[in-house]
Design a protein around this motif. Structure first.
Motif, short mmCIF file in Angstrom:
data_model
loop_
_atom_site.label_atom_id
_atom_site.label_comp_id
_atom_site.label_asym_id
_atom_site.label_seq_id
_atom_site.Cartn_x
_atom_site.Cartn_y
_atom_site.Cartn_z
N ALA A 136 18.46 11.70 -3.62
CA ALA A 136 19.26 10.65 -3.01
C ALA A 136 18.45 9.42 -2.58
N PRO A 137 17.34 9.57 -1.86
CA PRO A 137 16.60 8.36 -1.43
C PRO A 137 16.17 7.46 -2.58
N PRO A 138 15.65 8.00 -3.71
CA PRO A 138 15.25 7.10 -4.80
C PRO A 138 16.42 6.32 -5.41
N VAL A 139 17.60 6.94 -5.51
CA VAL A 139 18.75 6.22 -6.06
C VAL A 139 19.13 5.06 -5.16
N LEU A 140 19.18 5.31 -3.86
CA LEU A 140 19.55 4.26 -2.92
C LEU A 140 18.49 3.16 -2.90
N ALA A 141 17.22 3.53 -3.01
CA ALA A 141 16.14 2.54 -3.06
C ALA A 141 16.23 1.70 -4.33
N ALA A 142 16.55 2.34 -5.46
CA ALA A 142 16.58 1.63 -6.75
C ALA A 142 17.71 0.60 -6.80
N ARG A 143 18.79 0.86 -6.08
CA ARG A 143 19.91 -0.09 -6.07
C ARG A 143 19.49 -1.46 -5.54
N LYS A 144 18.51 -1.48 -4.65
CA LYS A 144 18.03 -2.74 -4.09
C LYS A 144 17.23 -3.55 -5.12
N PHE A 145 16.85 -2.89 -6.22
CA PHE A 145 16.08 -3.57 -7.27
C PHE A 145 16.95 -3.83 -8.50
N ASP A 146 18.28 -3.75 -8.32
CA ASP A 146 19.23 -3.99 -9.42
C ASP A 146 19.02 -3.04 -10.60
N ALA A 147 18.52 -1.86 -10.33
CA ALA A 147 18.35 -0.87 -11.41
C ALA A 147 19.69 -0.21 -11.72
N LYS A 148 19.87 0.20 -12.97
CA LYS A 148 21.03 1.01 -13.34
C LYS A 148 20.82 2.42 -12.78
N THR A 149 21.88 3.02 -12.28
CA THR A 149 21.74 4.30 -11.58
C THR A 149 22.57 5.39 -12.24
N PHE A 150 21.97 6.58 -12.33
CA PHE A 150 22.60 7.70 -13.02
C PHE A 150 22.30 8.99 -12.27
N LEU A 151 23.17 9.98 -12.47
CA LEU A 151 22.84 11.32 -11.99
C LEU A 151 23.22 12.33 -13.07
N HIS A 152 22.56 13.49 -13.01
CA HIS A 152 22.95 14.60 -13.87
C HIS A 152 23.28 15.79 -12.99
N GLU A 153 24.44 16.39 -13.23
CA GLU A 153 24.85 17.60 -12.51
C GLU A 153 24.99 18.73 -13.51
N SER A 154 24.12 19.73 -13.38
CA SER A 154 24.09 20.78 -14.39
C SER A 154 25.04 21.94 -14.08
N ASN A 155 25.44 22.10 -12.83
CA ASN A 155 26.25 23.24 -12.43
C ASN A 155 27.75 22.97 -12.52
N THR A 156 28.53 24.04 -12.51
CA THR A 156 29.99 23.90 -12.52
C THR A 156 30.47 23.25 -11.22
N ILE A 157 29.84 23.63 -10.10
CA ILE A 157 30.20 23.07 -8.79
C ILE A 157 29.05 22.16 -8.35
#
Length: 392
Positions: A109-130
């Motif tokens: 979570a912290p790196p994604v929120l930090a990257a938003r301040k640098f106008d980076a494109k943001t992604f996540l991967h969720e491997s589990n069913t839940i």
């Protein structure tokens, strides 16, 4: 304009905390590197992370302070979150990221929120069913969520969701069993049962297997048992009492060798482990980690069992007799093995890492095109910045 025509894309991947987050992240990192990207891995101080990244070459590796949210440790979690956020900001100030991919868990979570301040494109991967708590929180902030199981999509509030499957590293493919066994110090010709509890929750699995050993002694087979850090001596002693052929290790980075050597496997059912089992077509007895968040490992394992891709045994319902019966069938019943191997085909997503890398690079290219166009509009001179004709 494509990403390759501008500058080398820089992608950060936050993938620490457990092997289930780390190894799929490494698979995507390798794919991005193949496509000419600069890649940084953001990991936790945990031993599993530090050991696993030793095999990652040609990438920057940064260890972030990280504490999971457990037992209402709100203060230490918040402090760790802030420190991780600040540390990531410092990394990104030295080189602005074009994109950040979060693989889930408390380091993401912290790196994604930090990257938003640098106008980076943001992604996540969720491997589990839940989806885990971190990804459920992050989903509203990212440009796209990649998921391993289709069922996860409705549980994430993301702008865009793509079903990719869970990435596995390229070495997870059909291997010569005899060669793998020799590399691990095993007899090349003996049927082999692999026992692996993962980086969490090995102890309960170890106890379950040790209780069944007397019923499995005297058979013409051998064992490869990955014990976790705490149970090595206890497990070693139990196999010695039964005089069984076994190789015992607390941890093994080369899981492709372990799965390649195995005739059958006893495993927890984290999504990353399941993706590797599917890639190797390995008949397995799945024992979900009973205290996994939202019981997601049971849901993962149930999805495999319902399609005939694995056997499922809950730890609370296990007996030595049940364990022995399942393993005997998986090793000795050729028809049952073949049916499981065929069913595993549907769970293997060989292009997952490629698809994720491609989507990230397309988004980066679109962002760069948009940025270039906005510069031209602001200038109003009709020429792209940096061109020979551009002068005021």
């Amino acid at each position: 304009m494509t990403a390759s025509e501008t500058k080398t894309p820089f992608v950060a991947i936050a993938c620490g905390g457990t092997g289930g987050h780390l190894f799929p992240g490494l698979a995507v990192a390798e794919e991005l590197k193949k496509r000419g990207c600069k890649v940084a891995l953001l990991i936790s101080p945990k031993n599993v992370d530090q050991q696993a990244v030793k095999s990652a070459t040609g990438m920057d590796v940064f260890t972030l302070p990280a504490v999971g949210l457990q037992n209402r440790n709100y203060f230490s979690f918040a402090l760790s979150f802030w420190k991780s956020f600040r540390a990531t900001q410092k990394i990104f100030k030295k080189q602005n990221p074009d994109a950040i991919l979060a693989m889930g868990g408390f380091t993401s979570a912290p790196p994604v929120l930090a990257a938003r301040k640098f106008d980076a494109k943001t992604f996540l991967h969720e491997s589990n069913t839940i989806p885990g708590r971190a990804n459920r929180f992050l989903a509203r902030f990212v440009d796209e969520a990649f998921i391993g199981f289709p069922e996860a999509g409705s549980r994430l509030r993301a702008k865009k969701v793509s079903v990719t499957g869970t990435p596995v590293r390229p070495q997870f493919q059909a291997r010569d069993a005899a060669e793998c066994r020799v590399a691990l110090g095993l007899d090349p010709n003996l049927p082999t049962i692999l026992v692996v509890g993962g980086s969490q929750g090995a102890s309960g699995l170890n106890e379950m297997i040790l209780s069944a050993l007397p019923l499995l002694a005297g058979k013409n087979r051998q064992w490869l048992h990955l014990t976790g850090a705490n149970d090595f001596e206890k497990v070693k002693a139990a196999y010695a009492v039964q005089n069984l052929k076994v190789v015992i290790k607390p941890f093994l980075a080369e899981m492709d060798l372990a799965l390649g050597a195995a005739t059958a496997c006893v495993s927890r059912s984290g999504a990353s482990s399941l993706a590797e089992i599917a890639a190797m077509r390995l008949p397995s007895l799945l024992v979900p980690y009973p205290t996994a968040a939202d019981n997601h490992q049971f849901v993962n394992a149930s999805a495999f069992e319902k399609t005939g891709a694995a056997k499922l045994l809950e730890q609370k319902n296990s007996t030595p007799e049940k364990v022995a019966a399942f393993l005997t069938e998986l090793v000795e019943n050729d028809l049952a093995r073949s049916e499981i191997q065929n069913a595993l085909t549907q769970w293997h997503a060989p292009k997952a890492a490629e698809q994720i890398a491609e989507n990230i690079l397309i988004a980066i290219a679109q962002q760069q095109e948009k940025t270039a166009q906005s510069k031209v509009k602001k200038c109003g001179c009709g020429h792209a910045h940096g061109s020979a004709k551009h002068a005021h």
